[in-house]
Design a protein around this motif. Structure first.
Motif, short mmCIF file in Angstrom:
data_model
loop_
_atom_site.label_atom_id
_atom_site.label_comp_id
_atom_site.label_asym_id
_atom_site.label_seq_id
_atom_site.Cartn_x
_atom_site.Cartn_y
_atom_site.Cartn_z
N ALA A 272 0.83 -1.21 0.00
CA ALA A 272 0.00 0.00 0.00
C ALA A 272 0.86 1.26 0.00
CB ALA A 272 -0.94 -0.01 1.21
N LYS A 273 1.95 1.23 0.76
CA LYS A 273 2.85 2.39 0.79
C LYS A 273 3.49 2.62 -0.59
CE LYS A 273 4.05 2.54 5.66
NZ LYS A 273 5.15 2.61 6.64
N ALA A 274 3.89 1.55 -1.25
CA ALA A 274 4.45 1.67 -2.60
C ALA A 274 3.41 2.26 -3.55
CB ALA A 274 4.94 0.31 -3.09
N PHE A 275 2.17 1.82 -3.42
CA PHE A 275 1.06 2.32 -4.24
C PHE A 275 0.84 3.81 -3.98
CE2 PHE A 275 -3.79 1.93 -4.98
CZ PHE A 275 -3.67 2.24 -6.32
N ALA A 276 0.84 4.21 -2.72
CA ALA A 276 0.66 5.62 -2.38
C ALA A 276 1.75 6.48 -3.01
CB ALA A 276 0.63 5.80 -0.87
N MET A 277 2.98 5.98 -3.01
CA MET A 277 4.08 6.74 -3.62
C MET A 277 3.83 6.95 -5.10
SD MET A 277 8.13 5.83 -3.92
CE MET A 277 8.53 6.21 -2.23
N ARG A 278 3.40 5.89 -5.80
CA ARG A 278 3.13 6.03 -7.23
C ARG A 278 1.94 6.97 -7.48
NH1 ARG A 278 7.68 5.15 -8.49
NH2 ARG A 278 8.42 3.14 -9.23
N MET A 279 0.93 6.91 -6.61
CA MET A 279 -0.20 7.84 -6.77
C MET A 279 0.27 9.28 -6.66
SD MET A 279 -3.60 6.17 -5.07
CE MET A 279 -2.91 5.43 -3.60
N MET A 280 1.17 9.55 -5.73
CA MET A 280 1.73 10.89 -5.60
C MET A 280 2.48 11.26 -6.88
SD MET A 280 4.93 12.48 -5.07
CE MET A 280 5.94 11.18 -4.39
N HIS A 281 3.21 10.32 -7.45
CA HIS A 281 3.97 10.60 -8.67
C HIS A 281 3.06 10.98 -9.84
CE1 HIS A 281 7.55 8.03 -7.12
NE2 HIS A 281 7.71 9.29 -6.80
N VAL A 282 1.83 10.46 -9.88
CA VAL A 282 0.91 10.81 -10.97
C VAL A 282 0.03 12.00 -10.62
CG1 VAL A 282 0.93 8.52 -12.04
CG2 VAL A 282 -0.85 9.08 -10.37
N VAL B 281 -2.74 5.37 5.87
CA VAL B 281 -3.40 5.40 7.18
C VAL B 281 -2.37 5.02 8.25
CG1 VAL B 281 -5.20 4.36 8.62
CG2 VAL B 281 -5.66 4.85 6.20
N GLY B 282 -2.35 5.81 9.32
CA GLY B 282 -1.46 5.53 10.44
C GLY B 282 -0.20 6.38 10.46
N GLU B 283 0.11 7.05 9.35
CA GLU B 283 1.28 7.94 9.34
C GLU B 283 0.93 9.23 10.08
OE1 GLU B 283 4.32 7.17 8.09
OE2 GLU B 283 3.59 5.20 7.50
#
Length: 184
Positions: A51-61, A68-70
Motif C-alpha cells: 500500500a505504501k508503494a502504491f501511495a508513492m506512485r499515486m503521488m507521482h501521478v 493510514v497511520g502515518e
C-alpha cells in the motif's frame, strides 16, 4: 529446485493468478480514484508495504494519497476514497477503518483473496486476487510461503492501476519523474 527454477515458478504463479482477475472491477477503482478528493491506503504487514508503494506512485501521478497511520495523514471525508489491501479481509483494525470510512460516506475499495470476508460487503469496489492467503498454508495455489503470492500480485495490480490511470490522463514517465523526491 534451484533458485532460478523457483523464480520461474513464482512468475508462472503470478501469471496464472492475474489471468483470473476481474478487469471491470479494476476499471471501477481507476475511475473512483479519479473522482476522489483524497485517497487513503491501508493494509497490515506486507500488504501495508504494498500500500505504501502504491501511495508513492499515486503521488507521482499527481493524486493526493495518504497512508493510514502515518503522522501526517489528515482526516477522511465524504468525497475521499479508502483502499484496503487485505488477503483475509478479516483483520479487525482494517474492518474498523472500513466501517468508519463508510459511516463518513467515503468510497471503500477492497483488494483481497476473500470475496466473502467481513470487509467485502462494505466495499463499493471489491477486487479479488485469487491467490493463496497466508492462513491457507499449503493449499496448492502456491509454492511460496504464507501470503507471498497475494502480496506480489497486489503490488503488480497496484502498478497496473497506475499504468491505466496514466493512460487515461495521458501522463508519461517524465511527468512522474518531476514529482520524484529530490532531497536524497
Amino acid at each position: 529446485m534451484q533458485t532460478i527454477a523457483y523464480t520461474k515458478e513464482i512468475l508462472a504463479e503470478l501469471s496464472r493468478t492475474i489471468e483470473r482477475m476481474d478487469d471491470a472491477e479494476a476499471e471501477k477503482l481507476v475511475d473512483g480514484m479519479q473522482r476522489a478528493n483524497k485517497i487513503f491506503v491501508a493494509g497490515s504487514g506486507r500488504s501495508g508495504l504494498m500500500a505504501k508503494a502504491f501511495a508513492m506512485r499515486m503521488m507521482h501521478v499527481g493524486l493526493d494519497p495518504y497512508v493510514v497511520g502515518e503522522t501526517i495523514t489528515p482526516n477522511l471525508e465524504a468525497n475521499d476514497m479508502l483502499i484496503i489491501g487485505s488477503g483475509s479481509g478479516e483483520t479487525k483494525s482494517l474492518l474498523s477503518m472500513a466501517e468508519k470510512a463508510t459511516s463518513i460516506g467515503a468510497s471503500l475499495a477492497l483488494v483481497t483473496t476473500n470475496p466473502t470476508s467481513v470487509i467485502a460487503p462494505l466495499a463499493a469496489i471489491m477486487i479479488e486476487i485469487p491467490a493463496q492467503a497466508k492462513a491457507e498454508g499449503t493449499s496448492g495455489k502456491s509454492i511460496q510461503p504464507m501470503g507471498s503470492l497475494y502480496e506480489q500480485s497486489l503490488l503488480l495490480f497496484y502498478d497496473s492501476i497506475i499504468l491505466r490511470f496514466m493512460e487515461k490522463k495521458e501522463l508519461h514517465n517524465d511527468t512522474m519523474y518531476g514529482r520524484h523526491a529530490n532531497l536524497e
